[in-house]
Motif scaffolding. Structure first.
Motif, mmCIF file in Angstrom:
data_model
loop_
_atom_site.group_PDB
_atom_site.id
_atom_site.type_symbol
_atom_site.label_atom_id
_atom_site.label_comp_id
_atom_site.label_asym_id
_atom_site.label_seq_id
_atom_site.Cartn_x
_atom_site.Cartn_y
_atom_site.Cartn_z
ATOM 1 N N ASP A 175 -10.528 71.646 28.500
ATOM 2 C CA ASP A 175 -9.475 71.927 29.121
ATOM 3 C C ASP A 175 -9.204 73.389 29.630
ATOM 4 O O ASP A 175 -8.808 73.242 30.509
ATOM 5 C CB ASP A 175 -8.279 71.846 27.619
ATOM 6 C CG ASP A 175 -8.110 70.980 27.439
ATOM 7 O OD1 ASP A 175 -8.799 69.206 28.262
ATOM 8 O OD2 ASP A 175 -7.212 70.544 26.279
ATOM 9 N N ALA A 201 -1.946 75.977 32.013
ATOM 10 C CA ALA A 201 -2.860 76.540 31.375
ATOM 11 C C ALA A 201 -2.154 77.053 30.292
ATOM 12 O O ALA A 201 -2.774 77.675 28.934
ATOM 13 C CB ALA A 201 -3.842 77.069 31.722
ATOM 14 N N LYS A 225 -1.046 75.360 26.722
ATOM 15 C CA LYS A 225 -1.982 74.936 26.602
ATOM 16 C C LYS A 225 -2.242 75.873 24.883
ATOM 17 O O LYS A 225 -1.525 76.809 24.863
ATOM 18 C CB LYS A 225 -3.084 74.513 26.974
ATOM 19 C CG LYS A 225 -2.406 73.533 28.132
ATOM 20 C CD LYS A 225 -2.772 72.313 27.913
ATOM 21 C CE LYS A 225 -4.646 71.348 27.295
ATOM 22 N NZ LYS A 225 -4.183 70.313 26.338
ATOM 23 N N GLU A 226 -3.110 75.317 23.777
ATOM 24 C CA GLU A 226 -3.889 76.458 23.209
ATOM 25 C C GLU A 226 -4.250 77.305 22.973
ATOM 26 O O GLU A 226 -4.852 77.655 24.327
ATOM 27 C CB GLU A 226 -4.788 75.109 22.402
ATOM 28 C CG GLU A 226 -5.116 74.003 21.886
ATOM 29 C CD GLU A 226 -4.558 72.712 23.138
ATOM 30 O OE1 GLU A 226 -4.254 71.556 22.504
ATOM 31 O OE2 GLU A 226 -4.985 73.449 24.055
ATOM 32 N N VAL A 278 -7.227 78.112 25.788
ATOM 33 C CA VAL A 278 -6.683 77.602 27.059
ATOM 34 C C VAL A 278 -5.982 78.921 28.019
ATOM 35 O O VAL A 278 -6.715 79.656 28.660
ATOM 36 C CB VAL A 278 -6.297 76.631 27.593
ATOM 37 C CG1 VAL A 278 -6.458 75.851 28.556
ATOM 38 C CG2 VAL A 278 -7.042 75.027 26.448
#
Length: 237
Positions: free
Chosen positions: A132, A143, A146-147, A150
């Motif tokens: 990712d 992005a 995201k987590e 990332v």
């Protein structure tokens, strides 16, 4: 990465650690004044990157890693530091002629990066975070939501690419990192790398940031229009 200026610059929330996620590191090292993890995997990744990148792009990858690490430290973001390291170091390998594939360069690079770490025992969840980070690094409007791995990696890459998030790191720290890994005329060299890729593979560039380089630098470049796709859909209305 032109989209990055338009997204929410707030610090991404740290993602909860799922079972099986390895966040411990074997040791630490200090590079250009930044404390970063020191693991066998990172050492292998650095060697792999040096075989793929020209010097200017390797230095960009290193600065991106160090900026990401420093941002994470300054904001107290809890994340898997090894995944951030590997993802930022490898984020542009899809620009290398040695990393071929039918897709846009970020996806080709993400596939190669995941294959490299999977062969060295990285677990599926961590390998997916890596994928990712590499695949989405030039699409920060996704992005950054995201987590944490990332998002933080993307922030470091964005800082080195266009100076985004520069206010999150002291100027003296930025200067030390750039002294250790000089830019080597990155602006012109990166633009030429992107121009060449657009000219060679225009079909992979309409829906990513390479489109901007094509429109600026490649005579006769005509990207696919999403409006044309809609209007030419094979349906009677």
């Amino acid at each position: 990465m032109t989209e990055i200026a338009d997204v929410d610059r707030s610090t991404p929330a740290a993602a909860p650690k799922p079972a099986g996620r390895r966040s411990a590191v074997h040791g630490t090292q200090v590079i250009a004044g930044v404390s970063v993890p020191d693991t066998p995997l990172i050492a292998e990744v650095l060697g792999y990157a040096q075989t793929l990148y020209p010097p200017y792009l390797f230095n960009h990858a290193m600065r991106s890693w160090l900026f990401a690490a420093r941002i994470g430290q300054s904001r107290g973001i809890d994340c898997d530091l090894e995944v951030v390291a590997v993802g930022t170091i490898l984020h542009d390998i899809g620009l290398s002629p040695a990393v071929a594939g039918p897709n846009r360069f970020e996806v080709n690079g993400a596939a190669a990066a995941r294959s490299f770490v999977a062969a060295r025992g990285l677990g599926r969840r961590r390998a997916q975070l890596l994928w990712d980070l590499v695949a989405l690094n030039s699409t920060p409007s996704l992005a950054l939501h995201k987590e944490a791995e990332v998002a933080v990696g993307t922030m470091g890459i964005g800082l080195d690419y266009g100076g985004f998030f520069v206010d999150l790191i002291p100027a003296a720290d930025i200067a030390e990192i750039v002294r250790a890994f000089p830019r080597l005329a990155m602006k012109n060299r990166f633009a030429e790398t992107c121009r060449h890729l657009v000219a060679a593979r225009p079909e992979t560039t309409s829906d990513n940031f390479l489109r901007d380089f094509g429109e600026r630098f490649v005579p006769g470049y005509t990207p696919v229009s999403t409006v044309d796709l809609l209007m030419n859909a094979p349906f009677d209305e």
